[in-house]
Motif scaffolding. Sequence first.
Motif, PDB file in Angstrom:
ATOM      1  N   ASN A 111      11.268  21.892  32.279  1.00 55.69           N
ATOM      2  CA  ASN A 111      11.423  22.753  33.438  1.00 55.69           C
ATOM      3  C   ASN A 111      12.758  23.588  33.861  1.00 55.69           C
ATOM      4  O   ASN A 111      11.986  23.785  35.159  1.00 55.69           O
ATOM      5  N   GLU A 112      13.372  24.306  33.208  1.00 55.22           N
ATOM      6  CA  GLU A 112      13.469  25.460  33.644  1.00 55.22           C
ATOM      7  C   GLU A 112      12.715  26.841  33.131  1.00 55.22           C
ATOM      8  O   GLU A 112      12.415  26.967  32.592  1.00 55.22           O
ATOM      9  N   CYS A 113      13.305  27.149  34.139  1.00 48.90           N
ATOM     10  CA  CYS A 113      12.152  29.092  34.608  1.00 48.90           C
ATOM     11  C   CYS A 113      12.818  29.067  33.174  1.00 48.90           C
ATOM     12  O   CYS A 113      11.908  30.428  32.604  1.00 48.90           O
ATOM     13  N   CYS A 114      13.526  29.601  33.150  1.00 49.69           N
ATOM     14  CA  CYS A 114      14.392  30.326  31.833  1.00 49.69           C
ATOM     15  C   CYS A 114      15.089  30.035  30.847  1.00 49.69           C
ATOM     16  O   CYS A 114      16.091  29.476  31.301  1.00 49.69           O
ATOM     17  N   PRO A 115      14.406  30.306  29.558  1.00 53.44           N
ATOM     18  CA  PRO A 115      15.336  29.695  28.707  1.00 53.44           C
ATOM     19  C   PRO A 115      16.515  30.037  28.579  1.00 53.44           C
ATOM     20  O   PRO A 115      16.842  31.678  28.423  1.00 53.44           O
ATOM     21  N   ARG A 116      17.577  29.288  27.860  1.00 52.93           N
ATOM     22  CA  ARG A 116      18.931  30.412  27.955  1.00 52.93           C
ATOM     23  C   ARG A 116      18.721  31.193  26.845  1.00 52.93           C
ATOM     24  O   ARG A 116      17.923  30.634  25.681  1.00 52.93           O
ATOM     25  N   LEU A 117      19.724  32.559  26.546  1.00 54.70           N
ATOM     26  CA  LEU A 117      19.267  33.262  25.358  1.00 54.70           C
ATOM     27  C   LEU A 117      20.276  33.317  24.268  1.00 54.70           C
ATOM     28  O   LEU A 117      21.676  32.260  24.732  1.00 54.70           O
ATOM     29  N   GLU A 118      20.071  33.002  23.149  1.00 53.68           N
ATOM     30  CA  GLU A 118      21.530  33.264  21.886  1.00 53.68           C
ATOM     31  C   GLU A 118      21.780  34.092  21.782  1.00 53.68           C
ATOM     32  O   GLU A 118      20.397  35.408  21.270  1.00 53.68           O
ATOM     33  N   PRO A 119      22.861  35.500  22.134  1.00 56.74           N
ATOM     34  CA  PRO A 119      22.870  36.354  22.322  1.00 56.74           C
ATOM     35  C   PRO A 119      23.157  36.989  20.781  1.00 56.74           C
ATOM     36  O   PRO A 119      22.858  38.285  20.846  1.00 56.74           O
ATOM     37  N   GLU A 120      23.595  36.322  19.904  1.00 56.69           N
ATOM     38  CA  GLU A 120      23.538  36.809  18.932  1.00 56.69           C
ATOM     39  C   GLU A 120      22.164  36.595  17.971  1.00 56.69           C
ATOM     40  O   GLU A 120      21.946  38.308  17.120  1.00 56.69           O
ATOM     41  N   ARG A 121      21.276  36.114  18.622  1.00 59.07           N
ATOM     42  CA  ARG A 121      19.880  36.773  17.377  1.00 59.07           C
ATOM     43  C   ARG A 121      19.822  38.011  18.586  1.00 59.07           C
ATOM     44  O   ARG A 121      18.953  38.483  17.613  1.00 59.07           O
ATOM     45  N   TRP A 122      20.679  38.788  18.905  1.00 59.16           N
ATOM     46  CA  TRP A 122      19.185  40.336  19.305  1.00 59.16           C
ATOM     47  C   TRP A 122      20.784  41.095  19.551  1.00 59.16           C
ATOM     48  O   TRP A 122      20.631  41.912  19.681  1.00 59.16           O
ATOM     49  N   ASP A 123      21.859  41.030  19.519  1.00 58.45           N
ATOM     50  CA  ASP A 123      23.074  41.998  19.373  1.00 58.45           C
ATOM     51  C   ASP A 123      23.173  42.087  18.647  1.00 58.45           C
ATOM     52  O   ASP A 123      23.586  41.842  17.383  1.00 58.45           O
ATOM     53  N   LYS A 124      23.013  43.731  18.729  1.00 63.84           N
ATOM     54  CA  LYS A 124      23.200  44.857  17.295  1.00 63.84           C
ATOM     55  C   LYS A 124      22.205  44.412  16.225  1.00 63.84           C
ATOM     56  O   LYS A 124      22.851  44.506  15.150  1.00 63.84           O
ATOM     57  N   LYS A 125      21.173  44.187  16.844  1.00 64.09           N
ATOM     58  CA  LYS A 125      20.255  44.180  15.327  1.00 64.09           C
ATOM     59  C   LYS A 125      18.645  45.419  15.230  1.00 64.09           C
ATOM     60  O   LYS A 125      18.683  45.746  16.971  1.00 64.09           O
ATOM     61  N   ILE A 126      18.800  45.121  14.493  1.00 58.48           N
ATOM     62  CA  ILE A 126      17.391  46.212  14.276  1.00 58.48           C
ATOM     63  C   ILE A 126      16.063  44.987  13.616  1.00 58.48           C
ATOM     64  O   ILE A 126      16.183  44.171  13.513  1.00 58.48           O
ATOM     65  N   HIS A 127      15.293  45.562  14.716  1.00 57.63           N
ATOM     66  CA  HIS A 127      14.127  44.556  14.481  1.00 57.63           C
ATOM     67  C   HIS A 127      13.206  45.952  14.202  1.00 57.63           C
ATOM     68  O   HIS A 127      12.673  46.730  15.252  1.00 57.63           O
ATOM     69  N   GLN A 128      11.620  45.620  13.553  1.00 60.20           N
ATOM     70  CA  GLN A 128      11.350  46.484  13.015  1.00 60.20           C
ATOM     71  C   GLN A 128       9.578  46.035  13.111  1.00 60.20           C
ATOM     72  O   GLN A 128       9.018  44.543  13.749  1.00 60.20           O
ATOM     73  N   TRP A 129       8.840  46.679  14.500  1.00 58.47           N
ATOM     74  CA  TRP A 129       8.231  45.756  15.291  1.00 58.47           C
ATOM     75  C   TRP A 129       6.060  46.373  14.666  1.00 58.47           C
ATOM     76  O   TRP A 129       6.898  47.930  14.695  1.00 58.47           O
ATOM     77  N   ASP A 130       5.134  46.227  14.496  1.00 58.10           N
ATOM     78  CA  ASP A 130       3.958  46.688  14.028  1.00 58.10           C
ATOM     79  C   ASP A 130       3.513  46.040  14.165  1.00 58.10           C
ATOM     80  O   ASP A 130       2.325  45.103  14.614  1.00 58.10           O
ATOM     81  N   GLN A 131       2.501  47.062  15.220  1.00 62.89           N
ATOM     82  CA  GLN A 131       1.768  46.511  16.591  1.00 62.89           C
ATOM     83  C   GLN A 131       1.710  45.368  17.474  1.00 62.89           C
ATOM     84  O   GLN A 131       0.809  44.271  17.731  1.00 62.89           O
ATOM     85  N   LYS A 132       3.261  44.688  18.342  1.00 64.77           N
ATOM     86  CA  LYS A 132       3.615  43.851  19.234  1.00 64.77           C
ATOM     87  C   LYS A 132       3.386  43.777  20.030  1.00 64.77           C
ATOM     88  O   LYS A 132       2.842  44.584  20.621  1.00 64.77           O
ATOM     89  N   CYS A 133       2.040  42.624  20.648  1.00 65.90           N
ATOM     90  CA  CYS A 133       1.558  42.634  21.201  1.00 65.90           C
ATOM     91  C   CYS A 133       2.212  42.699  22.651  1.00 65.90           C
ATOM     92  O   CYS A 133       3.225  41.273  22.704  1.00 65.90           O
ATOM     93  N   PHE A 134       1.850  43.703  23.421  1.00 66.25           N
ATOM     94  CA  PHE A 134       2.889  43.302  25.187  1.00 66.25           C
ATOM     95  C   PHE A 134       1.705  43.005  25.991  1.00 66.25           C
ATOM     96  O   PHE A 134      -0.238  43.795  26.223  1.00 66.25           O
TER      97      PHE A 134
END
Length: 160
Positions: free
Chosen positions: A8-31
């Motif tokens: 019932n929390e509106c925003c999940p807690r972020l795990e910053p280490e998963r996102w900090d200074k990382k490269i992500h390869q997206w192929d037709q990532k849907c939004f």
Amino acid sequence: MNRAENNNECCPRLEPERWDKKIHQWDQKCFIKGSVFTFFYMPINFGSVITKLTKKAEEAGASMPDNLCLSDHTSMWNMDIYLATSKEITGENVIKLSGRYLSKVYEGNFNKSGEWHKDFEEYVRNEGLKLNKTYMWYTTCPKCAKKYGNNYVVIFGEIL
């Protein structure tokens, strides 16, 4: 993940280490895309727009991977937001992003966004990369940021 799955929390807690200074390869990532009215870059109806997009995704049986929602400040008066979904949603403005994206995590008050952008651009240059377009991910609402004691913002940059 929906609200019920998130205790019932509106925003999940972020795990910053998963996102900090990382490269992500997206192929037709849907939004799915929504538009937020801003007043001198300050979002006015962000909450109602994200709630509407989330409801559309849930009704379509789509998950929202990592609750990722990218913001693109197009002017002082508008911000487009892109909610990541696990599939295309009929009747919605579907955007697909492909390419390499570098992310870096920042923490603090939103009024530091300008400083963060400058730092991000310098970080990209120092990594020997070229930046094409940037997006902001405001990972929590102000209420959850206060509850968690952290206000993380992730900048994503499409790199060339």
